[in-house]
Design an enzyme around this catalytic site. Sequence first.
Site, mmCIF file in Angstrom:
data_model
loop_
_atom_site.group_PDB
_atom_site.id
_atom_site.type_symbol
_atom_site.label_atom_id
_atom_site.label_comp_id
_atom_site.label_asym_id
_atom_site.label_seq_id
_atom_site.Cartn_x
_atom_site.Cartn_y
_atom_site.Cartn_z
ATOM 1 N N ASP A 1 6.895 0.982 2.445
ATOM 2 C CA ASP A 1 6.619 0.062 1.320
ATOM 3 C C ASP A 1 7.609 0.349 0.185
ATOM 4 O O ASP A 1 8.109 -0.570 -0.470
ATOM 5 C CB ASP A 1 5.205 0.271 0.773
ATOM 6 N N VAL B 1 2.543 -6.352 2.781
ATOM 7 C CA VAL B 1 3.037 -5.337 3.724
ATOM 8 C C VAL B 1 2.020 -4.206 3.891
ATOM 9 O O VAL B 1 2.370 -3.086 4.248
ATOM 10 C CB VAL B 1 4.432 -4.806 3.304
ATOM 11 N N HIS C 1 9.433 -0.718 8.774
ATOM 12 C CA HIS C 1 8.531 -1.865 8.980
ATOM 13 C C HIS C 1 8.568 -2.846 7.796
ATOM 14 O O HIS C 1 8.958 -4.001 7.932
ATOM 15 C CB HIS C 1 7.091 -1.380 9.125
ATOM 16 N N ASP C 2 8.115 -2.349 6.640
ATOM 17 C CA ASP C 2 7.874 -3.271 5.515
ATOM 18 C C ASP C 2 9.151 -3.922 4.969
ATOM 19 O O ASP C 2 9.141 -5.120 4.645
ATOM 20 C CB ASP C 2 7.118 -2.540 4.395
ATOM 21 N N ASP D 1 0.881 -1.184 0.000
ATOM 22 C CA ASP D 1 0.000 0.000 0.000
ATOM 23 C C ASP D 1 0.923 1.240 0.000
ATOM 24 O O ASP D 1 0.878 2.065 0.892
ATOM 25 C CB ASP D 1 -0.974 -0.006 1.194
HETATM 26 C C1 BDR Z 1 2.517 -0.471 8.720
HETATM 27 O O1 BDR Z 1 1.541 0.550 8.507
HETATM 28 C C2 BDR Z 1 1.869 1.311 7.380
HETATM 29 O O2 BDR Z 1 1.685 2.663 7.631
HETATM 30 C C3 BDR Z 1 3.280 0.973 7.006
HETATM 31 O O3 BDR Z 1 3.460 1.029 5.606
HETATM 32 C C4 BDR Z 1 3.464 -0.422 7.534
HETATM 33 O O4 BDR Z 1 3.077 -1.391 6.576
HETATM 34 C C5 BDR Z 1 3.192 -0.239 10.049
HETATM 35 O O5 BDR Z 1 2.261 -0.328 11.077
HETATM 36 CA CA CA Z 2 2.717 -0.808 4.260
#
Ligand code: BDR
Ligand code: CA
Length: 306
Positions: free
Chosen positions: A15, A123, A237-238, A10
């Site tokens: 990402d 993700v 994160h991703d 997304d």
């Molecule tokens: C997740 O939320 C999104 O905002 C980021 O892309 C990640 O996938 C982190 O909580």
């Molecule tokens: Ca994401």
Amino acid sequence: MAEKIIMDVDTGHDDMVAIVMAAGLQEIELMGIVAVSGNQVLEKTLSNTLKVCELIGADVPVFAGMDRPLLRPQLIGGDIHGETGLDGPVFPPLCKNAEPIHGVRFIIDTVLAHPHEITLVPVGPLTDIAMAMRLEPRLSSLVKKIVLMGGSMGKGNRTPYAEFNIFADPEAAHIVFSSGAPIVMMGLDVTLQVLLDDPLLQRFRSRRTKSATMFGDSMTFYTKACKAHGSEHPAMHDPCCIAYVAEPSLFTLERRDITVELQDKLTYGKTYASKSEDAIGNTWVGVKADAPRFWELLDRAFDSLP
Ligand code: BDR
Ligand code: CA
């Protein structure tokens, strides 16, 4: 042999970094990317995905997935990722088009054509993966594994209890976690250990390539947005999911059963992790990351991109 993966994104700042890593690392064969609604509406996450692929020269098919969660009203992450979903960089006019088939169809067809070979890497909210599982019940036994970013064994980030990707479509997450497919969950427990501080940002920016400039411009925005929401540095994160696929030894995992809260108004979207005595859970949860080696991997990805 390179790992065949399909990403479901997304796009979104982190990402984008995940796409950079997947496109740049020789350990990964990126079969396609499906965009789902999440950090922004589908139109924007799709366009961001196409723009990133075009800028970094990733010749990979991109598909539109689901434009809303299965049941819940749509929730977007515009407060963190901005109006476009990927605020910060200026992209040249877009030439690349999305493929003419639906992303959920692409996921199913690709997994059926390569049984036990495809790793799905979602993700964003899990809407596309859940839809694919409902349309093709054999999917969960035919994927190699699912390496997803979502959830937390501790606190949430969207609510005190729930992480964004799970909170955005908890029913989809329930379908995926209860599918029986082998899952690696890169949740906040591990992704918050990989933080981009200012010296690291400068280190990547100083490469001055197109890809690194896009990274620098978007991370400058992301850093400010995260600071405004109380985090000193943004978390990668991703890309933890891609780093895991490329180099699993960067992470320590623990085996759990994960259930998603769907009823309680206060805690819905929370991922409950039960420790099974017999270790029969189908989910391995990331608990520890080797951050310095993560950055080396990202360096290596940038080495092979324009
Ligand atoms: C997740 O939320 C999104 O905002 C980021 O892309 C990640 O996938 C982190 O909580
Ligand atoms: Ca994401």
